[in-house]
Design a protein around this motif. Structure first.
Motif, short mmCIF file in Angstrom:
data_model
loop_
_atom_site.label_atom_id
_atom_site.label_comp_id
_atom_site.label_asym_id
_atom_site.label_seq_id
_atom_site.Cartn_x
_atom_site.Cartn_y
_atom_site.Cartn_z
N ALA A 229 -4.05 1.14 27.49
CA ALA A 229 -4.26 1.91 26.38
C ALA A 229 -5.94 2.35 26.18
O ALA A 229 -6.63 1.59 26.49
CB ALA A 229 -4.17 1.12 24.90
N GLY A 230 -6.37 3.40 25.93
CA GLY A 230 -7.59 3.93 25.96
C GLY A 230 -8.34 4.31 27.45
O GLY A 230 -9.64 4.51 27.17
N GLN A 231 -7.62 3.90 28.18
CA GLN A 231 -8.20 3.86 29.70
C GLN A 231 -8.24 5.44 30.37
O GLN A 231 -7.13 6.01 30.01
CB GLN A 231 -7.65 2.95 30.66
N LYS A 232 -9.07 5.66 31.01
CA LYS A 232 -9.20 7.08 31.74
C LYS A 232 -9.04 6.82 33.32
O LYS A 232 -9.86 6.27 33.90
CB LYS A 232 -10.41 7.75 31.29
N LEU A 233 -7.99 7.03 33.81
CA LEU A 233 -7.68 6.75 35.19
C LEU A 233 -7.80 8.24 35.93
O LEU A 233 -7.09 9.18 35.58
CB LEU A 233 -6.56 6.13 35.43
N SER B 227 -6.65 8.37 23.07
CA SER B 227 -5.45 8.48 24.02
C SER B 227 -5.89 7.98 25.34
O SER B 227 -7.03 7.76 25.44
CB SER B 227 -5.25 9.91 24.12
N SER B 228 -4.93 7.56 26.06
CA SER B 228 -5.35 7.47 27.43
C SER B 228 -5.20 8.60 28.34
O SER B 228 -4.59 9.49 27.89
CB SER B 228 -4.28 6.26 28.18
N GLU C 42 -11.59 4.28 36.43
CA GLU C 42 -11.30 3.77 37.59
C GLU C 42 -10.57 5.05 38.19
O GLU C 42 -10.20 6.12 37.64
CB GLU C 42 -9.91 2.97 37.45
N THR C 43 -10.76 4.96 39.56
CA THR C 43 -10.30 6.12 40.44
C THR C 43 -9.13 5.64 41.61
O THR C 43 -9.48 4.58 41.96
CB THR C 43 -11.44 6.82 41.20
N LEU C 44 -8.01 6.29 41.80
CA LEU C 44 -7.19 6.02 42.78
C LEU C 44 -7.24 7.37 43.70
O LEU C 44 -7.28 8.35 43.36
CB LEU C 44 -5.93 5.95 42.33
N ALA D 283 -10.28 1.74 42.88
CA ALA D 283 -11.48 0.77 42.24
C ALA D 283 -11.87 1.32 41.13
O ALA D 283 -11.58 2.60 40.51
CB ALA D 283 -12.66 0.62 43.25
N GLU D 284 -13.06 0.93 40.36
CA GLU D 284 -13.68 1.33 39.21
C GLU D 284 -14.60 2.43 39.76
O GLU D 284 -15.02 2.39 40.92
CB GLU D 284 -14.83 0.54 38.71
N THR D 285 -14.64 3.54 39.02
CA THR D 285 -15.16 4.92 39.57
C THR D 285 -16.59 4.68 40.01
O THR D 285 -17.05 5.08 40.99
CB THR D 285 -15.29 5.95 38.49
#
Length: 318
Positions: free
Chosen positions: A30-34, A202-203, A220-222, A233-235
């Protein structure tokens, strides 16, 4: 909030099965930006479409996509229709094709409220104006009766974002929201998404082929290639110490203002043919650090905060 587990997507074609996504797993809190980054054809958009149940009819997804402990892949269409836009919103990459050219902006935005919240008339107009003000469309009240072609590219993108925000969804899927926009408008759109995320909580799952867009925005970045996760990993860690050869290639392809030569670097070769995917690492043929075993053995994604799928160690690649 969202947990994608061993997601694979293949498409049945007259020539055989196209394996677009292969055993992809990730979570969004929740609240994360991926951010999900990778070249065109790496499977990014198919993941977003599978979350909303919008895959083409010839698609065959497997695995699980859990949204608040509900499996979206096995959910009936009637229930899925109640989740789309209301709980999970999507920003499509091309507003000219995602907006109806024959309908006014007000009518298109009203449809979302009528379907999901039963709002009509003055109540719907008030919500529409609130959303348009939130995405900073000037003189919104006098532009409700305008058609999409009467707006600039940046303004059309803001309308698509407003549409995704109308029901204040818990998760927003942003599929290449800055495609075909100049760098100034790109910065404005990313700043807008950041402000909206902070205001609504929002996520956000951001899909892009441009690593430069995610810097300073995503937690984070995939990194996706050939339908598989190459690195996650973390951006800030991805930018500070990319550990997969593909990620390093993407980083080198980002224009650098300090590069006195002004030459853009690219990754040689072409993405793998997903009709006949390679037995080993999908990036092996294009990788300058590959060894013989790379073409024969599929790398396994490591555990931990910084995950990578490569047969070579970080020390070997340094």
């Amino acid at each position: 909030m969202l947990s994608v587990q061993d997601l694979s997507i293949r498409f049945k074609t007259p020539d055989g099965y196209v394996h677009a996504v292969n055993n992809v797993s990730f979570d969004i809190a929740a609240g994360q930006k991926l951010a999900i980054v990778g070249e065109s054809g790496s499977g990014k958009s198919q993941i977003a479409l599978s979350i909303l149940g919008l895959l083409a009819k010839n698609a065959e997804p497997t695995g699980r996509i859990l949204f608040e402990d509900q499996n979206l892949l096995s959910m009936p269409a009637s229930r899925m229709n109640k989740i789309r836009a209301k709980e999970i919103g999507i920003i499509f990459q091309d507003p000219m094709s995602s907006l109806n050219p024959y309908m006014t902006v007000e009518r298109q935005l009203n449809e979302v409220l009528e379907l999901h919240e039963g709002l009509r008339g003055k109540a719907a107009r008030a919500r529409v104006l609130e959303a348009m003000d939130a995405v900073q469309i000037p003189d919104a009240k006098n532009r409700l009766k305008s058609y999409p072609h009467e707006f600039s590219g940046g303004m059309r993108q803001r309308i698509v974002i407003a549409m995704a925000l109308l029901c204040r969804p818990k998760l927003i899927l942003a599929d290449e929201p800055t495609t075909a926009l100049d760098v100034t408008v790109q910065a404005q759109i990313m700043k807008l998404l950041d402000d909206i995320q902070k205001e609504y909580g929002s996520s956000i799952m951001l899909i892009t082929h441009d690593l430069g867009v995610v810097a300073g925005f995503c937690d984070e970045t995939l990194v996706l290639y050939g339908g598989q996760v190459m690195e996650r990993a973390e951006t800030r860690e991805i930018f500070a110490a990319p550990s997969h050869p593909y990620t390093r290639g993407l980083m080198r392809a980002v224009p650098n203002i300090n590069d006195v030569d002004g030459k853009l670097q690219s990754i040689p070769g072409q993405p793998p043919n997903q009709l006949n995917p390679p037995a080993g690492c999908p990036f092996a043929e294009r990788c300058s650090d590959a060894v013989a075993t790379c073409a024969e053995t599929m790398p396994v994604l490591t555990d931990g905060a910084h995950q990578r799928a490569c047969l070579r160690t970080v020390e070997e690649l340094s």
